[in-house]
Design a protein around this motif. Structure first.
Motif, PDB file in Angstrom:
ATOM      1  N   TYR A 178       0.805  -1.220   0.000  1.00  0.00           N
ATOM      2  CA  TYR A 178       0.000   0.000   0.000  1.00  0.00           C
ATOM      3  C   TYR A 178       0.840   1.273   0.000  1.00  0.00           C
ATOM      4  CZ  TYR A 178       0.605   1.754   4.802  1.00  0.00           C
ATOM      5  OH  TYR A 178       1.114   2.316   5.945  1.00  0.00           O
ATOM      6  N   ASP A 179       2.057   1.211   0.544  1.00  0.00           N
ATOM      7  CA  ASP A 179       2.875   2.414   0.717  1.00  0.00           C
ATOM      8  C   ASP A 179       4.157   2.285  -0.089  1.00  0.00           C
ATOM      9  OD1 ASP A 179       3.886   4.811   1.519  1.00  0.00           O
ATOM     10  OD2 ASP A 179       4.193   4.248   3.624  1.00  0.00           O
ATOM     11  N   GLU A 180       4.202   2.946  -1.242  1.00  0.00           N
ATOM     12  CA  GLU A 180       5.408   2.930  -2.063  1.00  0.00           C
ATOM     13  C   GLU A 180       6.319   4.090  -1.669  1.00  0.00           C
ATOM     14  OE1 GLU A 180       3.942   0.906  -6.257  1.00  0.00           O
ATOM     15  OE2 GLU A 180       4.351   3.058  -6.192  1.00  0.00           O
ATOM     16  N   VAL A 181       7.605   3.812  -1.674  1.00  0.00           N
ATOM     17  CA  VAL A 181       8.574   4.871  -1.413  1.00  0.00           C
ATOM     18  C   VAL A 181       8.554   5.859  -2.582  1.00  0.00           C
ATOM     19  CG1 VAL A 181      10.564   3.730  -2.498  1.00  0.00           C
ATOM     20  CG2 VAL A 181      10.904   5.263  -0.529  1.00  0.00           C
ATOM     21  N   ASP A 182       8.731   7.146  -2.292  1.00  0.00           N
ATOM     22  CA  ASP A 182       8.672   8.171  -3.333  1.00  0.00           C
ATOM     23  C   ASP A 182       9.897   8.158  -4.236  1.00  0.00           C
ATOM     24  OD1 ASP A 182       6.268   8.997  -2.223  1.00  0.00           O
ATOM     25  OD2 ASP A 182       7.217  10.517  -0.967  1.00  0.00           O
ATOM     26  N   SER A 183      11.046   7.843  -3.666  1.00  0.00           N
ATOM     27  CA  SER A 183      12.303   7.766  -4.421  1.00  0.00           C
ATOM     28  C   SER A 183      13.291   6.978  -3.594  1.00  0.00           C
ATOM     29  CB  SER A 183      12.852   9.164  -4.724  1.00  0.00           C
ATOM     30  OG  SER A 183      13.188   9.842  -3.520  1.00  0.00           O
ATOM     31  N   MET A 184      14.372   6.532  -4.231  1.00  0.00           N
ATOM     32  CA  MET A 184      15.366   5.798  -3.448  1.00  0.00           C
ATOM     33  C   MET A 184      16.715   5.796  -4.144  1.00  0.00           C
ATOM     34  SD  MET A 184      14.397   1.721  -3.749  1.00  0.00           S
ATOM     35  CE  MET A 184      15.648   1.223  -2.552  1.00  0.00           C
ATOM     36  N   ASP A 185      17.751   5.572  -3.345  1.00  0.00           N
ATOM     37  CA  ASP A 185      19.091   5.309  -3.837  1.00  0.00           C
ATOM     38  C   ASP A 185      19.450   3.875  -3.494  1.00  0.00           C
ATOM     39  OD1 ASP A 185      19.980   7.849  -4.961  1.00  0.00           O
ATOM     40  OD2 ASP A 185      19.850   8.617  -2.917  1.00  0.00           O
ATOM     41  N   ILE A 186      20.165   3.223  -4.405  1.00  0.00           N
ATOM     42  CA  ILE A 186      20.594   1.840  -4.204  1.00  0.00           C
ATOM     43  C   ILE A 186      22.095   1.779  -4.439  1.00  0.00           C
ATOM     44  CG2 ILE A 186      20.289  -0.572  -4.910  1.00  0.00           C
ATOM     45  CD1 ILE A 186      17.594   0.353  -6.215  1.00  0.00           C
ATOM     46  N   SER A 187      22.840   1.421  -3.409  1.00  0.00           N
ATOM     47  CA  SER A 187      24.289   1.282  -3.513  1.00  0.00           C
ATOM     48  C   SER A 187      24.653  -0.175  -3.279  1.00  0.00           C
ATOM     49  CB  SER A 187      24.996   2.164  -2.475  1.00  0.00           C
ATOM     50  OG  SER A 187      24.671   3.532  -2.670  1.00  0.00           O
ATOM     51  N   VAL A 188      25.355  -0.762  -4.230  1.00  0.00           N
ATOM     52  CA  VAL A 188      25.700  -2.182  -4.145  1.00  0.00           C
ATOM     53  C   VAL A 188      27.200  -2.338  -4.377  1.00  0.00           C
ATOM     54  CG1 VAL A 188      25.252  -4.494  -5.025  1.00  0.00           C
ATOM     55  CG2 VAL A 188      23.412  -2.799  -4.994  1.00  0.00           C
ATOM     56  N   THR A 189      27.863  -2.934  -3.405  1.00  0.00           N
ATOM     57  CA  THR A 189      29.307  -3.172  -3.486  1.00  0.00           C
ATOM     58  C   THR A 189      29.544  -4.638  -3.820  1.00  0.00           C
ATOM     59  OG1 THR A 189      29.758  -1.405  -1.900  1.00  0.00           O
ATOM     60  CG2 THR A 189      31.482  -3.054  -2.219  1.00  0.00           C
ATOM     61  N   VAL A 190      30.353  -4.878  -4.862  1.00  0.00           N
ATOM     62  CA  VAL A 190      30.592  -6.234  -5.357  1.00  0.00           C
ATOM     63  C   VAL A 190      32.096  -6.428  -5.565  1.00  0.00           C
ATOM     64  CG1 VAL A 190      28.353  -6.333  -6.495  1.00  0.00           C
ATOM     65  CG2 VAL A 190      30.344  -5.524  -7.774  1.00  0.00           C
ATOM     66  N   PRO A 191      32.556  -7.688  -5.619  1.00  0.00           N
ATOM     67  CA  PRO A 191      33.968  -7.923  -5.888  1.00  0.00           C
ATOM     68  C   PRO A 191      34.415  -7.254  -7.190  1.00  0.00           C
ATOM     69  CG  PRO A 191      32.911  -9.938  -5.161  1.00  0.00           C
ATOM     70  CD  PRO A 191      31.816  -8.938  -5.385  1.00  0.00           C
ATOM     71  N   LYS A 192      35.618  -6.746  -7.206  1.00  0.00           N
ATOM     72  CA  LYS A 192      36.148  -6.063  -8.381  1.00  0.00           C
ATOM     73  C   LYS A 192      36.093  -6.993  -9.595  1.00  0.00           C
ATOM     74  CE  LYS A 192      39.306  -3.054  -7.564  1.00  0.00           C
ATOM     75  NZ  LYS A 192      38.630  -1.803  -7.980  1.00  0.00           N
ATOM     76  N   GLY A 193      35.729  -6.426 -10.720  1.00  0.00           N
ATOM     77  CA  GLY A 193      35.590  -7.201 -11.944  1.00  0.00           C
ATOM     78  C   GLY A 193      34.161  -7.547 -12.266  1.00  0.00           C
ATOM     79  N   LEU A 194      33.268  -7.420 -11.271  1.00  0.00           N
ATOM     80  CA  LEU A 194      31.848  -7.667 -11.494  1.00  0.00           C
ATOM     81  C   LEU A 194      31.099  -6.336 -11.592  1.00  0.00           C
ATOM     82  CD1 LEU A 194      31.200 -10.614  -8.997  1.00  0.00           C
ATOM     83  CD2 LEU A 194      31.523 -10.749 -11.483  1.00  0.00           C
ATOM     84  N   ILE A 195      29.896  -6.389 -12.143  1.00  0.00           N
ATOM     85  CA  ILE A 195      29.050  -5.204 -12.302  1.00  0.00           C
ATOM     86  C   ILE A 195      27.705  -5.464 -11.641  1.00  0.00           C
ATOM     87  CG2 ILE A 195      27.779  -3.812 -13.999  1.00  0.00           C
ATOM     88  CD1 ILE A 195      30.110  -4.235 -15.918  1.00  0.00           C
ATOM     89  N   ASP A 196      27.212  -4.480 -10.912  1.00  0.00           N
ATOM     90  CA  ASP A 196      25.839  -4.549 -10.405  1.00  0.00           C
ATOM     91  C   ASP A 196      24.952  -3.653 -11.251  1.00  0.00           C
ATOM     92  OD1 ASP A 196      23.579  -4.893  -8.402  1.00  0.00           O
ATOM     93  OD2 ASP A 196      23.845  -2.707  -8.417  1.00  0.00           O
ATOM     94  N   VAL A 197      23.773  -4.182 -11.617  1.00  0.00           N
ATOM     95  CA  VAL A 197      22.753  -3.398 -12.299  1.00  0.00           C
ATOM     96  C   VAL A 197      21.497  -3.429 -11.433  1.00  0.00           C
ATOM     97  CG1 VAL A 197      21.432  -3.056 -14.399  1.00  0.00           C
ATOM     98  CG2 VAL A 197      23.725  -4.057 -14.536  1.00  0.00           C
ATOM     99  N   SER A 198      21.051  -2.246 -11.024  1.00  0.00           N
ATOM    100  CA  SER A 198      19.834  -2.136 -10.220  1.00  0.00           C
ATOM    101  C   SER A 198      18.873  -1.170 -10.899  1.00  0.00           C
ATOM    102  CB  SER A 198      20.188  -1.699  -8.794  1.00  0.00           C
ATOM    103  OG  SER A 198      20.881  -2.736  -8.110  1.00  0.00           O
ATOM    104  N   ASN A 199      17.912  -0.676 -10.161  1.00  0.00           N
ATOM    105  CA  ASN A 199      16.848   0.155 -10.734  1.00  0.00           C
ATOM    106  C   ASN A 199      17.326   1.584 -10.954  1.00  0.00           C
ATOM    107  OD1 ASN A 199      15.862  -1.781  -8.438  1.00  0.00           O
ATOM    108  ND2 ASN A 199      14.247  -1.794  -9.966  1.00  0.00           N
ATOM    109  N   GLY A 200      16.643   2.271 -11.863  1.00  0.00           N
ATOM    110  CA  GLY A 200      16.938   3.675 -12.096  1.00  0.00           C
ATOM    111  C   GLY A 200      18.184   3.879 -12.941  1.00  0.00           C
ATOM    112  N   ARG A 201      18.853   4.986 -12.699  1.00  0.00           N
ATOM    113  CA  ARG A 201      20.046   5.348 -13.477  1.00  0.00           C
ATOM    114  C   ARG A 201      21.306   5.217 -12.634  1.00  0.00           C
ATOM    115  NH1 ARG A 201      18.894   8.167 -18.275  1.00  0.00           N
ATOM    116  NH2 ARG A 201      16.708   8.835 -18.467  1.00  0.00           N
ATOM    117  N   LEU A 202      22.390   4.846 -13.285  1.00  0.00           N
ATOM    118  CA  LEU A 202      23.679   4.741 -12.608  1.00  0.00           C
ATOM    119  C   LEU A 202      24.202   6.151 -12.356  1.00  0.00           C
ATOM    120  CD1 LEU A 202      25.903   2.872 -11.528  1.00  0.00           C
ATOM    121  CD2 LEU A 202      26.949   2.959 -13.813  1.00  0.00           C
TER     122      LEU A 202
END
Length: 544
Positions: A178-202
């Motif tokens: 029922y309650d959606e967040v208005d906006s958010m930031d997503i920070s994901v730390t991964v081992p070097k050499g890998l890439i994280d893809v999440s929502n929104g823009r990098l």
């Protein structure tokens, strides 16, 4: 798309053996179900405004740790806040303004006792620290959790999926639709050499000694289960689509060795955008771009980060769910999951019991895609063909306040219900404007079935109460009994809810004629005894 394959598609049940009356199957629900599915007092007093989810992922141990900063507006005074995080994940501490807070744990619900005075109208925030080994998905996306896989080069290939089960399976949040967040930031730390893809823009990428942190920004409201993490040896390509609201960035993230296949298969993405903007209105998240992201499972409708695992082939894993041949004209995952950007991500159910709003409209979007590119006849044949997937095991609407969706029939019974409604309107442009109106008038909102029903009744000009009672709340398909005698047809409805009186089109000698059945026998004049009931209506004709 949680039900696909596991329930409806591989069932392909014959439409028979309907139970009589509204199905009232009793199910046992637990205290935890209630805490998960109810707008509890500890949820109701605060309005979610912002998340910053900041985590590190450890592929070798299949663990994660991090924080979620939760910002909220105070609607009424209260000192206890419900935060959800499912076992075996653990909240290690919660702070507000640097002060550690007491947390009372009740299974998957965690009640945070605030020290600061909560003044109505103010905006405050807490920081939730957590860690653990999240539930591993066995058959993603249907059972949900983390998928810890390897690509064919031995690199980690990791993704999340959590529809139904809930985002709290891997991160702490206010886990109710029922309650959606208005906006958010997503920070994901991964081992070097890998890439994280999440929502929104990098927004940025930070190189650390042995890891890399990817910072993503989501500017639009987003439902919890739409938030995702995808980690792999990705390569990227993109294009700009000239859409209804201007230039739209369309980005594609795929495993490096699938680049050539992806460049060919993903040509369907701008075609999808063209068809759905026509039918549903502008893509709802221009500010956040559109992405297709390869994952080690079939796919899901994560907002602005649609995941893809259909092996670069048309159909549903290469098969046509309709049995008509039309299902092989498009890549099921690209079309279906992207359709959810309008129905699920733009318009979101307030309670998962109303998940048909997501799945019925989106299953229907498959035939609208065909309609746009291949014509009305192709679209009709496809959606009619999908009726073989309907099992009529229980109503489409589930149980409220316990996080329980209804039958998997919400997909193609829902789609055929909407296809039937299109016939009743008998004006394709009016129908298109109604679909666009839904996405405009409920833009970035959470809704109930009643709101959608009332809207459709108002815009069509018909009282659709019994129509929806029949198709959403009953397990039976209406049976139209009829008999032709000379230049007269006799007809009535059976197998229907009380007061069901939907009109139907019959054809004879190449002509169409409306008849108006009720539950007692009625008659109409016809000029031929060679009568056909229009198959676009989701009913069972029974000549007697």
């Amino acid at each position: 798309m949680k039900h696909l394959l596991l329930t409806t598609f591989m069932t392909l049940s014959v439409l028979s053996g309907y139970s009589q009356g509204l199905l009232e199957k009793k199910e046992n629900f637990t205290h935890q179900d209630t805490l998960r599915g109810t707008i509890t007092p500890e949820r109701a007093w605060w309005d979610l405004t912002y998340y910053h989810l900041d985590i590190e992922v450890f592929p070798e141990t299949k663990t994660i740790k991090g924080t979620n900063t939760i910002r909220y507006k105070i609607l009424e005074r209260n000192g206890v806040m419900q935060i959800d995080l499912q076992e075996p994940m653990q909240i290690t501490k919660v702070t507000q303004n640097g002060q550690r807070l007491y947390v009372k744990h009740d299974g998957n619900a965690h009640f945070v006792y605030l020290k600061r005075y909560q003044k109505v109208g103010n905006t405050e925030e807490i920081v939730v620290h957590y860690t653990g080994k999240p539930r591993e998905a066995v058959r993603a996306p249907w059972d949900g959790g983390f998928s810890w896989k390897k690509d064919q080069n031995g690199n980690p290939f990791i993704a999340t999926s959590c529809q139904g089960l809930g985002a709290s399976v891997w991160w702490p949040c206010k886990d109710h639709m029922y309650d959606e967040v208005d906006s958010m930031d997503i920070s994901v730390t991964v081992p070097k050499g890998l890439i994280d893809v999440s929502n929104g823009r990098l927004k940025s990428k930070v190189e650390n000694p042995t890891t890399t942190t990817f910072n993503w920004e989501v500017k639009n409201p987003i439902n919890n289960y739409g938030v995702n993490v995808n980690i792999g040896d990705y390569t990227h390509f993109s294009e700009v689509y000239q859409g209804e609201k201007g230039p739209l960035d369309m980005d594609y993230w795929v495993l490096s060795y699938n680049l050539d296949k992806a460049k060919e298969q993903f040509k369907q993405a701008p075609q999808m955008m063209e068809a759905f903007e026509h039918w549903f209105g502008p893509y709802p998240f221009y500010e956040d771009s559109f992405k297709l992201v390869e994952v080690p499972y079939l796919g899901m409708e994560h907002q602005s980060s649609v995941t893809y695992g259909n092996h670069y082939q048309n159909g549903y894993l290469g098969s046509d769910l309709s049995g008509t041949g039309w299902g092989l004209k498009f890549d099921f995952i690209i079309i279906h999951e992207s359709g959810h950007e309008w129905f699920a991500n733009n318009i979101t159910n307030k309670d998962i019991a109303d998940m048909w709003i997501h799945e019925g409209f989106t299953a229907y979007s498959e035939n609208l895609f065909l309609d746009y590119f291949y014509g009305k006849k192709a679209a009709s044949e496809y959606v009619i063909g999908t009726r073989r997937a309907v099992s009529n095991d229980k109503p489409i609407i589930g149980f409220y306040d316990v996080n329980k969706e209804g039958s998997g029939d919400m997909y193609y019974k829902g789609a055929n219900m909407l296809h039937t409604l299109r016939q009743l309107i008998e004006d394709d442009e009016k129908w298109r404007q109604i679909l666009r109106g839904l996405n405009k008038d409920f833009y970035h909102q959470t809704v109930t079935t009643k709101q959608v029903e009332d809207y459709l009744s108002e815009k069509t000009g018909y009282d659709l109460t019994e129509f929806f009672n029949q198709y959403l709340r009953d397990t039976r398909i209406p049976v139209l009994e009829y008999e032709v005698e000379g230049q007269q047809i006799k007809f009535r409805w059976t197998n229907v809810v009380e007061n069901f009186d939907m009109p139907v089109i019959i054809t004879y000698d190449g002509k169409k004629q409306w008849i108006y059945p009720k539950q007692d026998w009625r008659t109409a004049f016809i000029a031929s005894d060679d009568v056909t009931i229009d198959p676009n209506f989701y009913i069972i004709p029974k000549k007697i």
